[in-house]
Write an enzyme that holds these catalytic residues in place. Structure first.
Site, mmCIF file in Angstrom:
data_model
loop_
_atom_site.group_PDB
_atom_site.id
_atom_site.type_symbol
_atom_site.label_atom_id
_atom_site.label_comp_id
_atom_site.label_asym_id
_atom_site.label_seq_id
_atom_site.Cartn_x
_atom_site.Cartn_y
_atom_site.Cartn_z
ATOM 1 N N LYS A 245 0.851 -1.204 0.000
ATOM 2 C CA LYS A 245 0.000 0.000 0.000
ATOM 3 C C LYS A 245 0.880 1.245 0.000
ATOM 4 O O LYS A 245 1.752 1.395 0.854
ATOM 5 C CB LYS A 245 -0.911 -0.024 1.245
ATOM 6 N N ASP A 250 -2.873 9.796 4.419
ATOM 7 C CA ASP A 250 -4.285 9.426 4.516
ATOM 8 C C ASP A 250 -5.024 10.386 5.440
ATOM 9 O O ASP A 250 -4.963 10.261 6.666
ATOM 10 C CB ASP A 250 -4.405 7.981 5.032
ATOM 11 N N LYS A 257 -10.599 12.016 8.830
ATOM 12 C CA LYS A 257 -10.166 11.569 10.158
ATOM 13 C C LYS A 257 -10.085 12.789 11.069
ATOM 14 O O LYS A 257 -9.844 13.905 10.592
ATOM 15 C CB LYS A 257 -8.756 10.959 10.067
ATOM 16 N N ASP A 269 1.298 5.861 6.008
ATOM 17 C CA ASP A 269 0.333 4.944 5.385
ATOM 18 C C ASP A 269 0.866 4.304 4.097
ATOM 19 O O ASP A 269 0.124 3.622 3.392
ATOM 20 C CB ASP A 269 -0.986 5.675 5.135
ATOM 21 N N ASP A 328 -12.477 6.708 3.717
ATOM 22 C CA ASP A 328 -11.292 6.377 4.533
ATOM 23 C C ASP A 328 -10.891 4.907 4.362
ATOM 24 O O ASP A 328 -9.830 4.498 4.812
ATOM 25 C CB ASP A 328 -11.599 6.696 6.002
ATOM 26 N N GLU A 330 -9.658 3.610 1.844
ATOM 27 C CA GLU A 330 -9.043 3.892 0.539
ATOM 28 C C GLU A 330 -7.962 2.893 0.163
ATOM 29 O O GLU A 330 -7.711 2.656 -1.007
ATOM 30 C CB GLU A 330 -8.472 5.321 0.540
ATOM 31 N N ARG A 332 -7.836 -0.332 0.396
ATOM 32 C CA ARG A 332 -8.348 -1.487 -0.345
ATOM 33 C C ARG A 332 -8.722 -1.102 -1.777
ATOM 34 O O ARG A 332 -8.692 -1.938 -2.675
ATOM 35 C CB ARG A 332 -9.524 -2.112 0.417
HETATM 36 N N1 BES Z 1 -4.668 3.848 7.038
HETATM 37 C C1 BES Z 1 -5.843 3.516 7.742
HETATM 38 C C2 BES Z 1 -5.616 2.407 8.787
HETATM 39 C C3 BES Z 1 -4.692 2.710 9.931
HETATM 40 C C4 BES Z 1 -5.212 3.099 11.155
HETATM 41 C C5 BES Z 1 -3.337 2.541 9.817
HETATM 42 C C6 BES Z 1 -4.362 3.345 12.216
HETATM 43 C C7 BES Z 1 -2.490 2.789 10.875
HETATM 44 C C8 BES Z 1 -3.016 3.186 12.076
HETATM 45 C C9 BES Z 1 -6.915 3.039 6.767
HETATM 46 O O1 BES Z 1 -6.894 3.623 5.520
HETATM 47 C C10 BES Z 1 -8.246 3.356 7.371
HETATM 48 O O2 BES Z 1 -8.524 4.512 7.512
HETATM 49 N N2 BES Z 1 -9.023 2.326 7.683
HETATM 50 C C11 BES Z 1 -10.311 2.496 8.239
HETATM 51 C C12 BES Z 1 -11.267 1.575 7.506
HETATM 52 C C13 BES Z 1 -12.693 1.777 7.887
HETATM 53 C C14 BES Z 1 -13.188 3.113 7.353
HETATM 54 C C15 BES Z 1 -13.505 0.650 7.299
HETATM 55 C C16 BES Z 1 -10.251 2.130 9.707
HETATM 56 O O3 BES Z 1 -9.611 1.142 10.039
HETATM 57 O O4 BES Z 1 -10.807 2.867 10.501
HETATM 58 ZN ZN ZN Z 2 -5.112 4.348 4.890
HETATM 59 MN MN MN Z 3 -8.021 5.405 5.480
#
Ligand code: BES
Ligand code: ZN
Ligand code: MN
Length: 478
Positions: A245, A250, A257, A269, A328, A330, A332
């Protein structure tokens, strides 16, 4: 960090003698009163003795007895390297020799690895770093069980982790998607793997809808980097593909966020993409006979006038449609296109690394990565064994098809978020939709970035992923 092997018996300068706990084998320290001092210290519950000779220091460090499992002994040796490092810096030591005084050569390597990884610093943005720079810059190993080649390979692996950490630590103000690709190209030039970078026009021509959707809110173009390492003596007929990734920042996009403790470290990220680049660097430098392809889709994820919105339906690279219900989610979206793109290589195995979900972090914290997949039991066990050996551990989660239920959409083939539960797994199941080969998904959201110092893994980017992948590929190569 310069790491080399020495054969000289009379070692000048500072030394560290590694001994097995409970054994009195201090052949390298000849002075009887010094020996008595060391025996007394290590005979009790202390594990380190320091002799200050004014122009150099001698340290004796005891490591675990043989009855402890190897993976734990190795990790304890790395942690010992971390502890001793602080003493060396305190004494302004620039160069040190690590002497095997009766431990396993693998422990000697692990100790040196831990010490070298602890020495890493990211000082690029300080106008006057002089007072902070660690004194240590050279480690020699005295160990008859190790060859020059072993030691050179360790040096390259440590350098690969350093480069990965640098990438993770770089902020978006420097490391845009274009710059990430340029850095990967540079790592390729230095180590010997080749890199092709698709620009925005090419990505549009290919109709990589997931990557383009996330990029819509950005003023910077996306990139898609393809790394290739194909040595003539490769042991595999089908490549092993690594996907990482590459979200260089992000913000969450319109599903923004909150800043504190959520967005403020999101320069990390792209930790999966950086680990893929680092693994390629180590594999190419050490000339492992494995055919590999690496794919790193990259962009930042931002809210802007033209950003993709919750409710959008995106046609992905493989033609499937995705209803976006959270911008968020993103990672995937961009990874799905890379996974579909990988089908043309007919891979023996695909391993994908990503800082994908907060859910993985919540489940196991920074102490390992969450792994899952549909590769054979044997391959899964091999990756987990590499995780134990390097202490980049994998906690395997279930990958049952029932979790796919959560991804059903009313108006598209699938939606980009699941429900409240098992968020790390539904993310993995989403990605699996875009594969047709043996697949392993490693969610490194927990261990990729340390907000506080965490032993030899440091503060900031940890470089996690490089050592487990390298070790796995090393095993595959013989
Ligand atoms: N980059 C984040 C995940 C993340 C969170 C990485 C904390 C490192 C530390 C990812 O893109 C994300 O925002 N995931 C969301 C998905 C949700 C919206 C289904 C999440 O995990 O909250
Ligand atoms: Zn992310
Ligand atoms: Mn995200």
């Amino acid at each position: 960090m310069k790491i080399s092997k020495t054969r000289k018996k009379d070692i000048k300068g500072s030394r560290i003698v590694l001994v097995k706990k409970g054994e009195k084998h201090f052949g390298f320290i000849t002075d009887p009163s010094e020996q008595a001092y060391i025996n007394e210290r290590l005979g009790g519950d202390k594990n380190t003795a320091l002799l200050n000779h004014l122009d150099h220091v001698d340290l004796v460090r005891s490591l675990d007895k043989e009855d402890i499992p190897l993976s734990i002994r190795l990790e304890n040796a790395r942690k010992a390297g971390f502890e001793i490092h602080a003493m060396l810096i305190d004494h302004d030591v620039a160069s040190v020799t690590v002497i095997n005084g009766g431990v396993d050569p693998e422990e000697c390597v692990a100790f040196t690895e831990g010490m070298a990884l602890t020495n890493y610093q990211f000082l690029k943005y300080l106008t006057d770093p002089r007072s902070k720079i660690h004194s240590l810059n050279e480690i020699s190993l005295y160990d008859e069980g190790l060859t020059d080649d072993h030691v050179k390979k360790l040096e390259n692996l440590v350098q690969a982790v350093y480069l990965t950490r640098d990438l993770v630590n770089e902020p978006l103000s420097y490391l845009t998607a274009t710059q990430l690709s340029a850095e990967i190209e540079n790592m390729g030039k230095v180590s010997g793997f080749s890199v092709e970078v698709f620009n925005k026009l090419k990505i549009e021509t290919l109709k990589m809808g997931g990557l383009l959707a996330v990029n819509k809110g950005s003023i910077d173009p996306p990139t898609f980097s393809i790394l290739t390492w194909k040595p003539e003596n490769a042991v595999n007929d089908h490549p092993i593909v690594l996907v990482g990734k590459g979200i260089v920042y992000d913000t969450g996009g319109l599903s923004l966020k909150s800043t504190h403790d959520s967005m403020d470290y999101m320069k990390s990220d792209m930790g999966g993409g950086a680990a893929v680049a680092g693994a390629f660097y180590a594999v190419a430098k050490n000339k492992l006979p494995v055919w590999m392809i690496g794919l790193v889709p990259a962009t930042d994820n931002r809210p802007d006038g033209n950003a993709y919105v919750p409710g959008d339906v995106i046609t992905m690279y493989d033609g499937s449609t995705v209803e976006v219900l959270n911008t968020d989610a993103e990672g995937r979206m961009i990874l799905a296109d890379a996974l579909s793109y990988a089908k043309q290589y007919d891979p023996e195995l695909l391993i994908e690394l990503s800082t994908l979900t907060g859910s993985a972090l919540m489940a196991i914290d920074k102490f390992g990565m969450v792994g899952m997949g549909n590769a054979s039991r044997e391959v899964m066990e091999n990756i987990k064994a590499s995780g134990e050996y390097t202490s980049e551990r994998v906690a395997e989660f279930p990958f049952w098809d029932e979790y796919k239920e959560q991804l059903k959409s009313d108006i598209a083939d699938l939606k980009n978020i699941g429900g409240k539960y098992a968020g790390a797994i539904t993310a993995g199941k989403f990605l699996e939709h875009f594969t047709d080969y043996p697949y392993i998904h490693l969610d490194i959201a927990g261990p990729s970035f340390n907000k506080a110092p965490f032993n030899y893994r440091g503060k900031g980017g940890s470089g996690v992923g490089v050592r487990i992948l390298y070790n796995f590929l090393l095993d595959r190569s013989h």
